[in-house]
Motif scaffolding. Structure first.
Motif, short mmCIF file in Angstrom:
data_model
loop_
_atom_site.label_atom_id
_atom_site.label_comp_id
_atom_site.label_asym_id
_atom_site.label_seq_id
_atom_site.Cartn_x
_atom_site.Cartn_y
_atom_site.Cartn_z
N HIS A 69 6.27 5.11 -0.05
CA HIS A 69 6.79 5.48 1.27
C HIS A 69 7.39 4.24 1.94
O HIS A 69 7.17 3.98 3.12
N ILE A 70 8.15 3.49 1.17
CA ILE A 70 8.75 2.24 1.66
C ILE A 70 9.56 2.48 2.92
O ILE A 70 9.52 1.68 3.87
N PHE A 71 10.30 3.58 2.98
CA PHE A 71 11.21 3.80 4.10
C PHE A 71 10.46 4.05 5.40
O PHE A 71 11.00 3.82 6.48
N THR A 72 9.22 4.49 5.31
CA THR A 72 8.41 4.65 6.52
C THR A 72 8.14 3.29 7.15
O THR A 72 8.27 3.11 8.37
N VAL A 73 7.78 2.32 6.32
CA VAL A 73 7.51 0.97 6.81
C VAL A 73 8.80 0.33 7.32
O VAL A 73 8.82 -0.33 8.36
N ILE B 58 0.83 -1.21 0.00
CA ILE B 58 0.00 0.00 0.00
C ILE B 58 0.86 1.26 0.00
O ILE B 58 0.51 2.27 -0.59
N ASN B 59 2.02 1.17 0.66
CA ASN B 59 2.88 2.34 0.82
C ASN B 59 4.10 2.28 -0.09
O ASN B 59 5.22 2.58 0.33
N PRO C 111 11.37 -2.13 -5.20
CA PRO C 111 10.38 -2.94 -4.48
C PRO C 111 9.30 -3.53 -5.36
O PRO C 111 8.79 -4.62 -5.08
N GLY C 112 8.93 -2.82 -6.45
CA GLY C 112 7.81 -3.27 -7.27
C GLY C 112 7.94 -4.68 -7.77
O GLY C 112 6.95 -5.43 -7.85
N ILE C 113 9.15 -5.13 -8.11
CA ILE C 113 9.32 -6.45 -8.71
C ILE C 113 9.15 -7.57 -7.69
O ILE C 113 9.09 -8.74 -8.06
N TYR C 114 9.06 -7.21 -6.40
CA TYR C 114 8.92 -8.24 -5.37
C TYR C 114 7.47 -8.46 -4.95
O TYR C 114 7.18 -9.33 -4.15
N PHE C 115 6.55 -7.66 -5.45
CA PHE C 115 5.14 -7.85 -5.11
C PHE C 115 4.49 -8.81 -6.09
O PHE C 115 4.80 -8.81 -7.28
#
Length: 331
Positions: free
Chosen positions: A17-21, A13-14, A55-59
């Motif tokens: 804002h990956i670094f927030t998680v 969802i984020n 990150p996109g390629i890991y979803f």
């Protein structure tokens, strides 16, 4: 997804804002969260690229990564597949592999990649992979900087290559031109495509190419537009050599005749360089803004474009008849 479903969905969802998680995981007291943070936070320049960098390629189902390094290397021998890969997006397996492993490939593979890229560009294709490969070749032809080892484990610094010491920008651009032109000629680039190549990949600018192509005036005066892949670049270079960029009232009749014969895509490109049209925010590739005036950065005021708009009124109507949208506006 199976064992950390909640965190997976937070990351999904984020995505912006990956670094927030990741920060939440780092602050957690759970050893599982800390291990997960360590895995997701890795960042090395290698293939496959780590989660944090792309990150996109890991979803699930977004951009599945099915190719191993050996599979990619095998495909380098398949011309059809290679062309397909060279047009891949910047988040693809192939792009990530090439940007991290290109310098480790053998010379025949590097040469095959560059030659295929040059061939595609000559057919009016471009991509992030092609840009990377041209940049790598340009750096090899004449490095912008060279690494030097600092003593006592101080790491690596960079210095100016000997070939560039005490050279002006004009001299450096001339060196790059002289080294690239034979490569482009071997790749069957006509003059227009050579000019487009130099400008597109920021190897040199049109003003630094003034006088390098002595046949340009005769080409423009003969209006032999259809003999070239990207004829608009020949006209742009001609105007540059006359120092008449934006000076519409000074253009001679032959310039206007040449403009009248430009293919529609070439006409749009020419007008973009002269700040007469700009792409609108609409995603429609044929949606443009026709600027009756545009910023003149030399004097801080506005430059009147009415002269050129009136001169090519028939051509603008042809664009509109071919589904181009030209909404009039001032910049």
């Amino acid at each position: 997804y199976l064992f950390h479903y909640t965190t997976y969905n937070k990351l999904l969802i984020n995505k912006n804002h990956i670094f927030t998680v990741l920060s939440e995981l780092e602050k957690s007291k759970s050893p599982f969260d800390l291990v997960l943070y360590s895995i997701l936070n890795k960042s090395k320049d290698q293939y496959p690229v780590q989660f944090k960098k792309n990150p996109g390629i890991y979803f699930l189902f977004e951009a599945p990564t099915n190719l191993t390094a050996s599979e990619i290397e095998e495909q380098l021998q398949n011309d059809d597949k290679l062309n397909e890969y060279l047009m891949a997006k910047s988040n693809s397996d192939f792009f990530n592999y090439i940007t991290s492993s290109f310098r480790n490939l053998n010379k025949p593979s590097q040469t095959a990649l560059l030659n295929a890229s040059l061939s595609l560009f000559n057919k009016q294709y471009n991509s992030d992979v092609i840009k990377f490969l041209v940049s790598e070749k340009d750096q090899k032809i004449l490095p912008y900087k060279v690494p030097i080892q600092i003593e006592n484990g101080g790491g690596i610094a960079y210095s100016v290559p000997e070939d560039l010491v005490d050279k002006s920008d004009e001299e450096i651009y001339q060196i790059r031109y002289e080294k690239w032109r034979p490569i482009l000629q071997d790749a069957q680039y006509d003059i227009s495509q050579q000019l487009k190549f130099f400008v597109t990949f920021h190897i040199t600018g049109l003003k630094y190419l003034n006088g390098c192509y002595g046949e340009i005036p005769s080409i423009v005066k003969s209006c032999s537009v259809n003999d070239y892949v990207s004829p608009e670049y020949i006209l742009l270079e001609y105007i540059s050599e006359l120092n008449q960029w934006y000076l519409f009232s000074e253009w001679e009749d032959v310039v206007w005749e040449y403009i009248k014969k430009l293919p529609l895509e070439s006409l749009i490109t020419f007008l973009k360089y002269q700040d007469v049209v700009r792409k609108s925010e609409n995603k429609d590739p044929k949606d443009y803004i026709l600027m009756e005036a545009s910023h003149d950065f030399d004097n801080g005021g506005l430059r009147d474009n009415i002269i050129i708009i009136e001169k090519i009124e028939d051509r603008l109507k042809t664009l509109e008849n071919n589904n181009y949208i030209l909404k009039k506006d001032t910049d």
